[in-house]
Scaffold this active site. Structure first.
Site, PDB file in Angstrom:
ATOM      1  N   HIS A 104      -0.148 -11.991   1.135  1.00 46.21           N
ATOM      2  CA  HIS A 104      -1.136 -11.118   0.504  1.00 46.21           C
ATOM      3  C   HIS A 104      -1.888 -11.804  -0.633  1.00 46.21           C
ATOM      4  O   HIS A 104      -3.101 -11.632  -0.781  1.00 46.21           O
ATOM      5  CB  HIS A 104      -0.445  -9.858  -0.014  1.00 46.21           C
ATOM      6  N   GLY A 155     -18.442  -2.978  -0.074  1.00 43.51           N
ATOM      7  CA  GLY A 155     -18.431  -2.970  -1.530  1.00 43.51           C
ATOM      8  C   GLY A 155     -17.684  -1.788  -2.109  1.00 43.51           C
ATOM      9  O   GLY A 155     -18.100  -1.196  -3.097  1.00 43.51           O
ATOM     10  N   ARG A 156     -16.543  -1.446  -1.473  1.00 41.53           N
ATOM     11  CA  ARG A 156     -15.730  -0.293  -1.884  1.00 41.53           C
ATOM     12  C   ARG A 156     -16.574   0.973  -1.946  1.00 41.53           C
ATOM     13  O   ARG A 156     -16.445   1.792  -2.853  1.00 41.53           O
ATOM     14  CB  ARG A 156     -15.020  -0.584  -3.206  1.00 41.53           C
ATOM     15  N   TYR A 166       0.853  -1.186   0.000  1.00 43.45           N
ATOM     16  CA  TYR A 166       0.000   0.000   0.000  1.00 43.45           C
ATOM     17  C   TYR A 166       0.891   1.239   0.000  1.00 43.45           C
ATOM     18  O   TYR A 166       1.462   1.624   1.004  1.00 43.45           O
ATOM     19  CB  TYR A 166      -0.924   0.019   1.210  1.00 43.45           C
TER      20      TYR A 166
END
Length: 325
Positions: A124, A206-207, A56
């Site tokens: 990941h 859901g983002r 990230y």
């Protein structure tokens, strides 16, 4: 805030996903001060479970958490991930969970997070070029050395999970799971319960779609995960708006927000599930953590559970190839 167990690891029932503070969305990385305030507010509200990853940024999100948790490290269960960045020369875009890469990755994460141990260290994505037994063997060594407390997998399929768990206990599997992403219910979730492994749903809202706040895809810029995502384009988008509207209808009945209802539905699926809604705003972390107090009726849970599946894949083709189900 209630707590649950992920294997032998105790966490707050709702965690905080930190990715969007630095990575993945249109305005990621634009307000570090607000992100740090959000982390501190989450701790005040009883959130003990924080999630990041070396990729990230890359690296920027771990740096951010390290700074935010100075003097507060003992208040949190800190989870991070390795394997999307190769430290052995495989090159950009190549997964690498080889023991040598893990050794380099963990030292970098420890330094950036300003800690001497990681509470939950996830692979990941499954590395097709390294047997999972080798990866977990290397993680078991880190556990023995005290650098890692518990190990996890992300978006791993049943066979990989079973093989990994045979080498060393897996505390948690992190996978996308929400009202509109339920593919793991058939094969993965039953196995997790058989082996007493916890589930950590990422993207539980859901983002952002399930909050009802997204009514157009026009504002997603290049670099935003949702830009060009199959669920956020064309007819799929219009179909999925109707799902969000159904969630909003239940929210009105429950005197809650759609985000709280989406999280409350997840919490109702079992006491071995700890979703990690992501946000970079204090107001949203306050809204999300309040879902722990929302009690849906049996009829409301059934209504939500019977919603049709979302239209479109969760990722573009390249992302789907990295995921096992």
């Amino acid at each position: 805030m209630r707590h649950i167990m992920l294997g032998d690891l105790e966490v707050s029932r709702i965690g905080l996903g930190a990715m969007g503070m630095s990575h993945g969305y249109t305005d990621s990385g634009t307000d570090e001060a607000e992100s740090i305030r959000t982390i501190h507010r989450a701790l005040e509200l009883g959130v003990t479970f924080l999630d990041t990853a070396e990729v990230y940024g890359p690296y920027a999100n771990e740096d951010l958490l390290g700074r935010a948790l100075r003097g507060r490290r003992d208040q949190v269960v800190l989870a991070t991930k390795f394997g999307m960045i190769s430290h052995t020369g495989r090159g950009p875009g190549n997964r690498d969970s080889s023991p040598a890469s893990i050794r380099t990755a963990v030292e970098g994460s420890l330094k950036r997070l300003e800690t001497d141990h990681i509470d939950l260290y996830y692979q990941h994505r499954v590395d097709p070029d390294t047997p999972i037994e080798e990866t977990v063997g290397a993680l078991a060594e880190l556990v023995a050395e005290g650098k890692v407390r518990h190990i996890g997998l992300s978006e791993a399929g049943p066979e990989t999970i079973r093989r990994a768990h045979a080498v060393h206990p897996v505390a948690a599997v992190q996978s996308e799971y929400s009202l509109w992403t339920r593919g793991l219910e058939e094969r993965v979730l039953p196995l997790l319960r058989e082996l007493r492994i916890g589930l950590v749903p990422f993207a539980p809202l859901g983002r952002g779609f399930l909050t009802g706040k997204i009514r157009s895809a026009d504002g997603f810029k290049e670099g935003d995960f949702r830009h060009g995502n199959p669920r956020f384009t064309g007819e799929n988008f219009q179909h999925n708006l109707r799902l969000a509207d159904e969630v909003a209808t239940v929210a009105a009945e429950a005197d809650a927000t759609p985000a709280q209802v989406a999280l409350a539905w997840l919490l109702a699926q079992g006491d071995d599930i700890a979703p990690i809604p992501g946000t970079k705003r204090v107001s949203r972390v306050e809204e999300n953590t309040a879902a722990d107090g929302v009690q849906l009726t049996t009829q409301q849970i059934d209504k939500l559970s019977s919603l049709p599946p979302a239209a479109g894949d969760t990722h573009p083709e390249a992302g789907l190839r990295m995921m096992e189900r």
